[in-house]
Design a protein around this motif. Structure first.
Motif, PDB file in Angstrom:
ATOM      1  N   ALA A 194      -3.540  12.546   5.097  1.00  0.00           N
ATOM      2  CA  ALA A 194      -4.639  13.061   5.924  1.00  0.00           C
ATOM      3  C   ALA A 194      -4.691  12.310   7.245  1.00  0.00           C
ATOM      4  O   ALA A 194      -4.864  12.898   8.318  1.00  0.00           O
ATOM      5  N   VAL A 195      -4.577  10.982   7.174  1.00  0.00           N
ATOM      6  CA  VAL A 195      -4.454  10.163   8.383  1.00  0.00           C
ATOM      7  C   VAL A 195      -2.977   9.795   8.490  1.00  0.00           C
ATOM      8  O   VAL A 195      -2.461   8.992   7.712  1.00  0.00           O
ATOM      9  N   ARG A 196      -2.318  10.357   9.440  1.00  0.00           N
ATOM     10  CA  ARG A 196      -0.859  10.293   9.443  1.00  0.00           C
ATOM     11  C   ARG A 196      -0.292   8.938   9.893  1.00  0.00           C
ATOM     12  O   ARG A 196       0.766   8.539   9.438  1.00  0.00           O
ATOM     13  N   ASP A 197      -0.981   8.234  10.779  1.00  0.00           N
ATOM     14  CA  ASP A 197      -0.387   7.005  11.317  1.00  0.00           C
ATOM     15  C   ASP A 197      -1.201   5.791  10.910  1.00  0.00           C
ATOM     16  O   ASP A 197      -2.383   5.872  10.587  1.00  0.00           O
ATOM     17  N   ALA A 198      -0.497   4.636  10.950  1.00  0.00           N
ATOM     18  CA  ALA A 198      -1.117   3.366  10.597  1.00  0.00           C
ATOM     19  C   ALA A 198      -0.394   2.260  11.360  1.00  0.00           C
ATOM     20  O   ALA A 198       0.846   2.266  11.464  1.00  0.00           O
TER      21      ALA A 198
ATOM     22  N   LYS B  36       0.830  -1.197   0.000  1.00  0.00           N
ATOM     23  CA  LYS B  36       0.000   0.000   0.000  1.00  0.00           C
ATOM     24  C   LYS B  36       0.870   1.253   0.000  1.00  0.00           C
ATOM     25  O   LYS B  36       1.965   1.285   0.565  1.00  0.00           O
ATOM     26  N   VAL B  37       0.367   2.292  -0.614  1.00  0.00           N
ATOM     27  CA  VAL B  37       1.043   3.589  -0.615  1.00  0.00           C
ATOM     28  C   VAL B  37       1.243   4.054   0.827  1.00  0.00           C
ATOM     29  O   VAL B  37       0.327   3.977   1.648  1.00  0.00           O
ATOM     30  N   GLY B  38       2.470   4.517   1.128  1.00  0.00           N
ATOM     31  CA  GLY B  38       2.743   5.037   2.461  1.00  0.00           C
ATOM     32  C   GLY B  38       3.232   4.010   3.441  1.00  0.00           C
ATOM     33  O   GLY B  38       3.657   4.365   4.542  1.00  0.00           O
ATOM     34  N   SER B  39       3.149   2.719   3.080  1.00  0.00           N
ATOM     35  CA  SER B  39       3.673   1.689   3.980  1.00  0.00           C
ATOM     36  C   SER B  39       4.807   0.902   3.337  1.00  0.00           C
ATOM     37  O   SER B  39       5.335  -0.008   3.944  1.00  0.00           O
ATOM     38  N   ALA B  40       5.153   1.220   2.125  1.00  0.00           N
ATOM     39  CA  ALA B  40       6.271   0.540   1.467  1.00  0.00           C
ATOM     40  C   ALA B  40       7.562   0.895   2.184  1.00  0.00           C
ATOM     41  O   ALA B  40       7.653   1.928   2.844  1.00  0.00           O
ATOM     42  N   PRO B  41       8.589   0.074   2.070  1.00  0.00           N
ATOM     43  CA  PRO B  41       9.817   0.299   2.838  1.00  0.00           C
ATOM     44  C   PRO B  41      10.666   1.464   2.345  1.00  0.00           C
ATOM     45  O   PRO B  41      11.616   1.830   3.019  1.00  0.00           O
ATOM     46  N   ASN B  42      10.374   2.042   1.192  1.00  0.00           N
ATOM     47  CA  ASN B  42      11.180   3.150   0.677  1.00  0.00           C
ATOM     48  C   ASN B  42      10.317   4.397   0.589  1.00  0.00           C
ATOM     49  O   ASN B  42       9.501   4.539  -0.324  1.00  0.00           O
ATOM     50  N   PRO B  43      10.443   5.345   1.482  1.00  0.00           N
ATOM     51  CA  PRO B  43       9.570   6.518   1.521  1.00  0.00           C
ATOM     52  C   PRO B  43      10.100   7.686   0.703  1.00  0.00           C
ATOM     53  O   PRO B  43       9.987   8.834   1.109  1.00  0.00           O
ATOM     54  N   PHE B  44      10.704   7.386  -0.455  1.00  0.00           N
ATOM     55  CA  PHE B  44      11.423   8.421  -1.166  1.00  0.00           C
ATOM     56  C   PHE B  44      10.706   8.923  -2.428  1.00  0.00           C
ATOM     57  O   PHE B  44      11.209   9.778  -3.135  1.00  0.00           O
ATOM     58  N   LEU B  45       9.571   8.354  -2.765  1.00  0.00           N
ATOM     59  CA  LEU B  45       8.902   8.749  -4.004  1.00  0.00           C
ATOM     60  C   LEU B  45       7.722   9.652  -3.709  1.00  0.00           C
ATOM     61  O   LEU B  45       7.029   9.512  -2.703  1.00  0.00           O
TER      62      LEU B  45
ATOM     63  N   GLY C  23      -5.446   3.316  12.929  1.00  0.00           N
ATOM     64  CA  GLY C  23      -4.959   4.286  11.982  1.00  0.00           C
ATOM     65  C   GLY C  23      -5.479   4.054  10.579  1.00  0.00           C
ATOM     66  O   GLY C  23      -6.550   3.473  10.361  1.00  0.00           O
ATOM     67  N   ASP C  24      -4.713   4.474   9.590  1.00  0.00           N
ATOM     68  CA  ASP C  24      -5.153   4.480   8.191  1.00  0.00           C
ATOM     69  C   ASP C  24      -5.263   3.063   7.628  1.00  0.00           C
ATOM     70  O   ASP C  24      -4.599   2.125   8.089  1.00  0.00           O
ATOM     71  N   LYS C  25      -6.068   2.922   6.583  1.00  0.00           N
ATOM     72  CA  LYS C  25      -6.279   1.624   5.952  1.00  0.00           C
ATOM     73  C   LYS C  25      -5.050   1.133   5.199  1.00  0.00           C
ATOM     74  O   LYS C  25      -4.977  -0.044   4.815  1.00  0.00           O
ATOM     75  N   ARG C  26      -4.089   2.043   4.948  1.00  0.00           N
ATOM     76  CA  ARG C  26      -2.880   1.605   4.252  1.00  0.00           C
ATOM     77  C   ARG C  26      -2.105   0.566   5.054  1.00  0.00           C
ATOM     78  O   ARG C  26      -1.172  -0.072   4.554  1.00  0.00           O
ATOM     79  N   ALA C  27      -2.486   0.372   6.334  1.00  0.00           N
ATOM     80  CA  ALA C  27      -1.776  -0.577   7.186  1.00  0.00           C
ATOM     81  C   ALA C  27      -2.072  -2.021   6.830  1.00  0.00           C
ATOM     82  O   ALA C  27      -1.330  -2.915   7.226  1.00  0.00           O
ATOM     83  N   GLU C  28      -3.190  -2.294   6.113  1.00  0.00           N
ATOM     84  CA  GLU C  28      -3.556  -3.686   5.888  1.00  0.00           C
ATOM     85  C   GLU C  28      -3.368  -4.075   4.434  1.00  0.00           C
ATOM     86  O   GLU C  28      -3.310  -3.226   3.541  1.00  0.00           O
ATOM     87  N   GLY C  29      -3.253  -5.413   4.237  1.00  0.00           N
ATOM     88  CA  GLY C  29      -3.136  -5.922   2.886  1.00  0.00           C
ATOM     89  C   GLY C  29      -1.905  -6.765   2.686  1.00  0.00           C
ATOM     90  O   GLY C  29      -1.256  -7.221   3.629  1.00  0.00           O
ATOM     91  N   ILE C  30      -1.628  -6.985   1.393  1.00  0.00           N
ATOM     92  CA  ILE C  30      -0.471  -7.799   1.011  1.00  0.00           C
ATOM     93  C   ILE C  30       0.764  -6.915   0.934  1.00  0.00           C
ATOM     94  O   ILE C  30       0.718  -5.806   0.387  1.00  0.00           O
TER      95      ILE C  30
END
Length: 864
Positions: A808-812, A633-642, A849-856
């Motif tokens: 908008a939701v800063r933490d996950a 998910k966007v925002g949870s990938a290991p590289n926060p550079f893009l 927190g945000d929904k970006r926390a879940e998934g594959i």
């Protein structure tokens, strides 16, 4: 996410500064001298040099202090305090010879000065210790000429020390220089007219020179000295009796031995000869020159070295006149055969002596001693058993059965026999050796309480004191052990004894967790030229233990240069060199250790070998490549550079590649790393239809620093530059910390616990953004040996958290399950596989927190 591997614990460097204390002591001692000095004030270069000397002394740079003090003295030789400063600086620097010269020069100007005379006496006493130790060593190896030279030098430095004169006397006797020995004995008598030892020695020498009247006069004068102890008086009488028997004076011998019972083991042979000759049953032949030599024993006490004499063990010298004394004759033949080392014949003659006179204990003792000397301890024990069973045994037979039992492996029986022998009253010359043997066996059998009981109650010398220390140590009474090790150092006679006591003190301080004191003692001993009797490699290990890797590495290097570095020490030398940032030397040592394992010269397990090869891989690495493809998910990938404008709950895939360079000279300092790098990132897939491919290519260049050897903290600065129109220009400061357990491949275990935690904080400046990541994985690794020993499967649980103030939701927050498979490759004989490919797949459930926390979440990466 870039994680350095598990880090070996580094050592904390501890420095002990004693210069200030020494300086204060010097200033206090000099204050009085200065007050008494009527000289004019210091000025000019003399003042500047003196000031620099005091400063250098205060910071512990004693060589510099001595140099500056010498300059000041040359300019103002009339000032006593400057002379004292020069002397004390030379002493602190360990330069005793120059200190003695400086003291003599000062006394030429300031004659009869008590402070100077006191320093001179102390310096000469210390100077005498080295040649005295050399003299004892030369005597031990039979080099009598060297022993005489060394003893004369000791006497020159310490003319008032009796033990040095007696050392010279012993060397001259060993060299058969009887006339010179007589002169030395006479000088010793003048030095201390109340000491019986030199007087008895001169009597012995006169006897050997054939001057019986002078010999008898000296023995008589020795017995007339006041304040003799009962033991000393007995030994003088026994020695004088030996002289009388050697001269055929049976009646004189009877008179000398009359105060003691004829059953006394130290008297029985002598009185037997005297009585047989006096009764006409035997004859005493000789001109007196065959008198047996007394035995000298010197020990150090808090009041100085004290020497004593003991009469030696003797054999019968009487020649029987009739057949009734055939047992005595057979015993004499046994002694003669023993001196010729014909032990078979000697044993047969001793058996004849027992058969002819079974009631004589000395014949039994003779046979036991011969059997022990011939290497037949079982026979010796059997002979002693028969003597004891037949009621013929004395204390000496019990003592010798103890030695036989010890050689036969019966330690408990040996100790019991020695205790009986001591209780029955052994001759004084044997008590010491029996007690030492008893204590040694008690310590060996882990019976320290028995060892303590067996020690003398008073008058402990080095040998007994150091053994008492080891007994206390075995009982866990380490403070008392430390006290006795210190006493043993003061009582030591040879450098080997002194060094052993210092080593034991250092080890005990380490056991007491007083490492700074152990380091200070080690450093002081090295600076003073001590511990040289310990092998360089063993001494290097002490240096490592106290934290002085610099000296330890010098010792390892010296041992290697001399061909004396054991193969087992090469790996330890390598790690020591690594801690000293000497990577090429460390690599060479570690490779030598790997070769030693391959050749069978050292026995280390495969895991230790693997860890050594892993260290070589780390030390030899100067560049590398990291490349990964991640999906999540966007925002949870290991590289926060893009810069991705898609919604946070949509999936993206990113490619990241890095090449880095680690400077050979300073890039790896015992696990503290510095690297420069360049990176490229690109979005490969965007579920929301955002830009992908070259438009998203993000360039980066920067440097990272891992400042600690034993903590995986990484500080990084990056410059982001746009390569695609969807990328950005920016500046980033980054800090990351990880802690890992079991993430490396293992050589012996097929499965092992594995977990790690990782935390990261990123701060962008041009487009203000704060990003934080946390991830923990906890599981168990399994080596898939049926496929490859280098393939590892890691099923795990995962917890993760992310923060990004641009959303908008800063933490996950999430938790889930996953698995990784990693394949290691690129190994050689000397390096463990330095590279790996890894595939990870996880499913995470949102906790908050945000929904970006879940998934594959998936990632494949190569670390090359």
């Amino acid at each position: 996410m870039f994680i350095w591997g598990a880090v070996r614990p580094g050592r904390r460097r501890l420095r002990t500064a004693i210069g200030g204390l020494l300086l204060s002591l010097v200033l206090v001692s000099l204050a009085g001298a200065q007050a008494a000095d009527p000289d004019r004030p210091l000025e000019g270069e003399a003042y500047s040099s003196a000031e620099e000397a005091y400063k250098a002394f205060g910071r512990g740079d004693y060589q510099a202090a001595a140099g500056q003090a010498a300059t000041s003295v040359a300019l103002r030789p009339d000032i006593l305090r400057l002379r004292l400063l020069l002397i004390d600086s030379l002493l602190a620097a360990g330069n005793l010879g120059s200190a003695e010269q400086a003291t003599s020069a000062a006394l030429a100007t300031f004659s009869a000065n008590q402070e100077l005379e006191s320093r001179q006496a102390n310096i000469r006493q210390r100077l005498a210790q080295q040649p005295a130790g050399d003299g004892y060593k030369a005597l031990e190896r039979g080099d009598t000429k060297a022993a005489i030279r060394a003893a004369r030098k000791a006497v020159e430095y310490g003319p008032d020390v009796m033990s040095y004169r007696l050392l010279l006397l012993a060397a001259q006797l060993a060299d058969n220089s009887l006339a010179a020995a007589a002169e030395t004995a006479s000088e010793a008598i003048k030095l201390d007219p109340g000491n019986y030892v030199p007087m008895v020695w001169r009597g012995y020498i006169y006897q050997k020179l054939g001057n019986r009247p002078l010999a008898a006069a000296d023995f008589k004068a020795a017995l007339a000295l006041p304040d003799l102890t009962g033991s000393e008086r007995k030994q003088i009488r026994l020695i004088a009796a030996d002289a009388a028997l050697a001269s055929g004076e049976a009646r004189t011998a009877q008179s000398l031995l009359q105060p003691y019972p004829k059953t006394d083991p130290s008297v029985v042979v002598r009185i037997g000869d005297a009585d047989a000759a006096a009764e006409g049953k035997a004859t005493l032949k000789g001109d007196g020159k065959l008198m047996p030599m007394p035995v000298q024993d010197c020990r150090d006490t808090p009041y100085g070295s004290v020497c004593s004499l003991q009469a030696p063990l003797v054999q019968s010298i009487a020649t029987p006149i009739d057949k009734k004394a055939e047992g005595i004759e057979a015993a004499g033949k046994a002694y003669e055969a023993s001196r010729a080392k014909n032990y078979g014949l000697a044993i047969e003659e001793a058996k004849k002596a027992i058969a002819d006179a079974p009631e004589i204990a000395s014949s039994r003792l003779l046979l036991i001693n011969l059997q022990l000397t011939a290497g037949r301890p079982a026979d010796a024990e059997a002979t002693a058993d028969r003597a004891i069973a037949e009621g013929v045994a004395n204390a000496e037979i019990y003592a010798q059965r103890g030695f036989a039992r010890s050689r036969n492996g019966n330690d408990r029986g040996a100790m019991a026999d020695w205790e009986i022998a001591l209780a029955r009253g052994l001759p004084a010359e044997q008590v010491r050796n029996v007690r030492l043997a008893l204590v040694d066996i008690a310590l060996k059998t882990k019976d320290p309480k028995r060892a303590l009981r067996s020690l003398p109650r008073a008058g402990l010398d080095y040998e007994f004191t150091v053994r008492r220390a080891y007994a206390y140590q075995a009982l866990g009474r380490k403070e008392e052990a430390l006290r006795d090790f210190r006493s043993a150092e003061r009582l030591s006679v040879t450098n080997v004894q002194r060094d052993g006591a210092i080593q034991a003190q250092i080890n005990t301080l380490l056991e007491l967790d007083r490492k700074p004191e152990a380091r200070a003692m080690f450093d002081t001993a090295i600076a003073a030229g001590q511990l040289r009797s310990i092998r360089d490699a063993d001494l290097a290990y002490i240096g490592v233990a106290v934290g002085n890797d610099k000296v330890a590495l010098e010792l390892f290097d010296r041992a290697k240069a001399n061909g004396a570095l054991p193969p087992r020490a090469t790996i330890d030398a390598g790690y020591t060199a690594m801690r000293q940032f000497q990577n090429p030397k460390a690599i060479a040592y570690l490779k030598e250790g790997i070769d030693a394992k391959a050749d069978g010269r050292i026995n280390i397990d495969d895991q230790k070998l693997f860890e050594t090869r892993r260290t070589v891989a780390d030390l030899t690495r100067v560049w590398g490549v990291n490349s990964s493809i991640s999906y999540g998910k966007v925002g949870s990938a290991p590289n926060p550079f893009l810069t991705i404008n898609s919604p946070a709950s949509t999936y993206t895939s990113q490619l990241g590649s890095e090449i880095y360079y680690r400077p050979e000279e300073f890039g790896n300092r015992n696990g503290a790393l510095f690297e420069v790098f360049g990176r490229l990132f690109e979005t490969l897939y965007d579920q929301a239809g955002g830009p992908t491919g070259l438009r998203t290519t993000q360039g980066m260049a920067g440097a990272r620093w891992k400042p600690f050897s034993d903590h995986n903290l990484v500080l990084e600065v990056d410059k982001l530059f746009r390569l695609g129109d969807a990328a950005r220009d920016d500046t980033l400061l980054r800090a990351a910390y990880s802690y890992t357990v079991g993430t490396d491949l293992r050589a012996i275990d097929t499965h092992w616990p594995t977990w790690y935690i990782y935390a990261e904080v990123d701060r962008f400046f041009e487009k203000t953004q704060l990003v934080g990541l946390f991830e923990g994985r906890f599981g168990h690794s399994f080596r898939l040996d049926p496929i490859s020993r280098n393939l590892v499967f890691f099923p795990h649980a995962v917890v993760a958290a992310s923060y990004d103030d641009s959303f908008a939701v800063r933490d996950a927050y999430s938790a889930g399950l996953g698995g990784s498979i990693r394949y290691w490759f690129g190994e050689t004989k000397y390096i463990a596989p330095p590279s790996y490919w890894e595939l990870t797949l996880q499913y995470r459930f949102r906790l908050a927190g945000d929904k970006r926390a879940e998934g594959i979440f998936a990632q494949t990466s190569i670390n090359y």
